[in-house]
Design an enzyme around this catalytic site. Structure first.
Site, PDB file in Angstrom:
ATOM      1  N   ASP A  61       0.819  -1.208   0.000  1.00  0.00           N
ATOM      2  CA  ASP A  61       0.000   0.000   0.000  1.00  0.00           C
ATOM      3  C   ASP A  61       0.854   1.260   0.000  1.00  0.00           C
ATOM      4  OD1 ASP A  61      -2.177  -1.655   0.206  1.00  0.00           O
ATOM      5  OD2 ASP A  61      -2.918  -0.833   2.094  1.00  0.00           O
ATOM      6  N   HIS A 207       3.842  -2.205   3.162  1.00  0.00           N
ATOM      7  CA  HIS A 207       3.836  -0.846   2.596  1.00  0.00           C
ATOM      8  C   HIS A 207       5.151  -0.582   1.871  1.00  0.00           C
ATOM      9  CE1 HIS A 207       0.786  -0.742   5.761  1.00  0.00           C
ATOM     10  NE2 HIS A 207       0.221   0.238   5.099  1.00  0.00           N
TER      11      HIS A 207
END
Length: 263
Positions: A61, A207
């Site tokens: 993400d 991430h």
């Protein structure tokens, strides 16, 4: 005929307003309960991203970011692993070359939203507009059609769910995460957090950028990746994008489908 007093009419009117506000709040924040893994597994197991029991979906993400994403891509390329990147539309627009690099490397590009905001108040029109705008950016910059949607912070509101459906995207959260946004995260903590929830058929959340994490947190993710990939191989699990995970896509206008939990 019974006539209500002014006070009675006011009470009824106030009750109606309160009821309408309550219904609106429930519509807005009700789906957000799926952020909690136990609730998600019971009410909407499809959001866990459960796929083929011999496969693990690797997802990232918050990118793309030129300070970090290329390093993540380098490690993935070294291990010949492909992943799904949930991009922030505004970041993709600022760094289009990175978006094209994702596709050139065989990775899948998905929608995280145009901005990375918490949905404190209902804004269904904005949700539709921003999801649609991010889909358009992915198509124009990356040359691919996104299939998946993961809301910022994993908070799936009524407006965000409706916007995803309207765009033909399937919402998917995760079944294991690295907690790699924390200031105290390091390779060991990220690896331990992922492995604590990892099973065959699971979807892993990491991430590739720290725009909404502790500064430099992406380095913990980068350092943890080789060990995580090696452990998956030791367990006999293949690692790849959601496209290879064996779960279907939600068509525009359909309800979120539940799929049997496997693995």
């Amino acid at each position: 005929m019974v006539r209500r007093s002014a006070a009675g009419r006011t009470a009824v009117s106030s009750g109606a307003v309160a009821g309408a506000l309550g219904a609106a709040a429930a519509w807005h924040m009700g789906p957000a309960a799926t952020w909690l893994p136990p609730v998600r597994r019971i009410l909407s197991p499809a959001l866990d991203g459960r796929g083929h029991p011999s496969h693990v979906a690797l997802t990232f993400d918050d990118g793309p970011d030129p300070a970090s994403t290329p390093h993540v891509l380098r490690v993935l390329d070294e291990y010949r692993v492909r992943a799904t990147f949930f991009v922030v539309g505004a970041s993709l627009e600022r760094h289009p070359a990175l978006g094209r690099a994702l596709v050139a490397g065989g990775h899948e590009v998905a929608v995280h939203g145009w901005h990375h905001e918490r949905p404190w108040f209902p804004a269904p029109r904005r949700d539709v507009r921003e999801v649609k705008r991010t889909v358009g950016a992915v198509q124009q910059i990356c040359g691919t059609v996104p299939q998946w949607y993961r809301p910022p912070y994993g908070i799936l509101t009524g407006g965000r769910l409706a916007a995803a459906r309207r765009a033909g995207l399937r919402p998917v959260l995760w079944s294991a995460w690295g907690r790699d946004w924390r200031a105290d995260a390091d390779a060991r903590s990220v690896r331990s957090s992922v492995l604590a929830g990892l099973t065959g058929g699971g979807t892993v959340l990491l991430h590739d950028a720290d725009g909404w994490s502790a500064p430099g947190a992406w380095r913990a993710t980068l350092d943890a990746l080789p060990g995580l990939l090696a452990e998956c191989r030791r367990l006999g699990l293949s690692v790849g994008p959601l496209a290879d995970h064996g779960i279907g896509r939600v068509k525009t206008g359909t309800h979120l489908r539940r799929t049997p939990r496997r693995g």
